[in-house]
Design a protein around this motif. Sequence first.
Motif, PDB file in Angstrom:
ATOM      1  N   ARG A 115       0.355  -1.201   0.384  1.00  0.00           N
ATOM      2  CA  ARG A 115      -0.382  -0.098  -0.120  1.00  0.00           C
ATOM      3  C   ARG A 115       0.269   1.545  -0.094  1.00  0.00           C
ATOM      4  O   ARG A 115       2.206   1.527   0.753  1.00  0.00           O
ATOM      5  CB  ARG A 115      -1.168   0.089   1.471  1.00  0.00           C
ATOM      6  CG  ARG A 115      -2.110   1.110   1.300  1.00  0.00           C
ATOM      7  CD  ARG A 115      -3.173   1.019   2.364  1.00  0.00           C
ATOM      8  NE  ARG A 115      -1.987   1.775   3.450  1.00  0.00           N
ATOM      9  CZ  ARG A 115      -1.745   0.776   5.001  1.00  0.00           C
ATOM     10  NH1 ARG A 115      -3.195  -0.085   5.103  1.00  0.00           N
ATOM     11  NH2 ARG A 115      -1.868   1.123   6.116  1.00  0.00           N
ATOM     12  N   VAL A 116       0.348   2.199  -0.493  1.00  0.00           N
ATOM     13  CA  VAL A 116       0.717   3.589  -1.077  1.00  0.00           C
ATOM     14  C   VAL A 116       0.628   4.096  -0.501  1.00  0.00           C
ATOM     15  O   VAL A 116      -0.960   4.522  -0.776  1.00  0.00           O
ATOM     16  CB  VAL A 116       1.707   3.848  -1.831  1.00  0.00           C
ATOM     17  CG1 VAL A 116       3.295   3.054  -2.453  1.00  0.00           C
ATOM     18  CG2 VAL A 116       0.635   3.900  -3.394  1.00  0.00           C
ATOM     19  N   GLY A 117       0.512   6.167   0.769  1.00  0.00           N
ATOM     20  CA  GLY A 117      -0.074   6.692   0.674  1.00  0.00           C
ATOM     21  C   GLY A 117       0.498   7.965  -0.775  1.00  0.00           C
ATOM     22  O   GLY A 117       0.109   8.201  -1.406  1.00  0.00           O
ATOM     23  N   GLY A 118       0.975   8.822   0.185  1.00  0.00           N
ATOM     24  CA  GLY A 118       1.919   9.729  -0.865  1.00  0.00           C
ATOM     25  C   GLY A 118       2.812   9.330  -1.442  1.00  0.00           C
ATOM     26  O   GLY A 118       3.126   7.981  -1.079  1.00  0.00           O
ATOM     27  N   PRO A 119       3.485   9.756  -2.379  1.00  0.00           N
ATOM     28  CA  PRO A 119       4.578   9.449  -2.761  1.00  0.00           C
ATOM     29  C   PRO A 119       5.759   8.780  -1.798  1.00  0.00           C
ATOM     30  O   PRO A 119       6.447   9.821  -0.779  1.00  0.00           O
ATOM     31  CB  PRO A 119       4.960  10.914  -3.559  1.00  0.00           C
ATOM     32  CG  PRO A 119       3.859  11.998  -3.621  1.00  0.00           C
ATOM     33  CD  PRO A 119       3.755  11.839  -2.194  1.00  0.00           C
ATOM     34  N   VAL A 120       5.770   7.607  -2.626  1.00  0.00           N
ATOM     35  CA  VAL A 120       7.569   7.034  -1.823  1.00  0.00           C
ATOM     36  C   VAL A 120       8.725   7.066  -2.742  1.00  0.00           C
ATOM     37  O   VAL A 120       8.468   6.606  -4.479  1.00  0.00           O
ATOM     38  CB  VAL A 120       6.827   5.924  -1.252  1.00  0.00           C
ATOM     39  CG1 VAL A 120       8.049   4.820  -1.053  1.00  0.00           C
ATOM     40  CG2 VAL A 120       5.579   5.958  -0.313  1.00  0.00           C
TER      41      VAL A 120
END
Lengths: 281, 230
Positions: A8-13
């Motif tokens: 899962r990602v939220g903001g950019p990684v």
Amino acid sequence: MSGLLVERVGGPVLVVDDGRPGWAHLGVPRSGPADPAAADLARRLVGAPGSALLEVVLGGLALRLRGPGRWVALTGAPAPLLVDGRARPVAEPVWAAPGARITLGHPPTGLRSWLALGGGVDVPAVLGSRSGDTLSGLGPRPLEVGQEVALLEDAGRPAPLDVPPPAGSGPLRLHPGPRPDWRGPDPRAHLARCAWEVAADSDRVGVRLAGPALPLTRTGELASEAVVLGAVQVPPSGTPVVFGPDHPTTGGYPVVAVVDPRDLPRLLQARPGEQVRFRRA
Amino acid sequence: MTAGRVPGLAPAFLPAGPTALLVDLPGAAAGEAASLAAHVRAGSVAAGLSLLDVVPGAATVLLDGLDLPAELGAVRALVASWSPSRHGDVAPGRLVEVPVVYDGEDLADVAGAWGCSVEEVVARHTGAELVSAFCGFAPGFAYLTGLGSADPRRPGETTWPWSVPRRASPRPRVPAGSVALAGGWCGVYPTASPGGWQLIGRTDLDLWDVAADQPALLAPGTRVRFVAVR
């Protein structure tokens, strides 16, 4: 494989290391972490100085560890860190067992966190760096759900104790820039006089500031010239942009001041809508 | 557009934050900033300077990564030891020939802006000797402009006196290898990107290769000639 599965990602990684200094004359941005001291601390804690790590905007990340267990460490914005559901401290080496699920919640303050993993992230180096560059597209792109990320063999030893970088406070220090007379009479005084709001379209390229426009004391075009990290560039709109790690190497608008590199990480940690203030260095 | 340096007008050292200086070259001729940048780069180790980046612009050179004010004296001495190259020999850099198919979408617009034929646009472009003054916009994107004429009967002239406005609206995607004009500059897009310059042709040359020792084919100081191919 030995590495990570992105669940899962939220903001950019973004994968970052120490970036690409020395290539600016070919138009290559420096890139690298928005807060080098925080990224250095995370990497030292897991015994992988100089390695590539993850820069995570506003948490929301879930990773599954593949292969052997690893030391991990989180610095920067204090996103709640869970390893297999168990709350773990930030800015300390934390053991993640084989197959562990590592998640970052939403940080209560700040914008960017750094997650270092023993051994470091293994992506192909481009011009000597594994950093993703959001402006030029060099290096790896931001992580996507379902992606597998390789990790290098973990040969380091974690550092149980370290000194966190001192958290600065107060107005951000401004040094003179090369073209103050274009937005005069005293652009640093103007910048220091009022509060500036971080605009929503700020990113690693530049932090855009909303506030009372600086006066245009010279019009016409400035011939393109190279700019530094932290440069305060003022386009004809009169509202400043402060250049971040992925800034373009040259610009055609006057740079009236430069944010002290020791204070720049705090500006890059400010969320859109937050206010910042400046003072003369 | 490049009137040549005013004799006696010394380089100015402008502040650019706690670790950098911007050396301003008022009235610099094409390629002069690249020439100074090469001089500083070559001499920085002997001068004991801690430079990270030396970045030419159109008429400036940024020296970044300095220990200031401790290194200010050594920087001034190194810049003072550079003699601005005379008209016509500003860029002793290597010469790159760029084969171009002149079929750009804006070729007719450029001819219209100059009040000449498409053939004349091609003739002017292939007849000029250009120099990479600096890189910017994207990795390997060189800003090319005319070298001073080597003809002693035409002092002060450059081989590229022509100018053209940018397009009113930029294209969202310009293909790699596009040869384009804007202002007094010529450029070749090293990779596909958005772009507002007028497209006059395309080349198959690789302008940018991160695996090469010299990733940018048209690094600052490189002389460039365009050759028409079918």
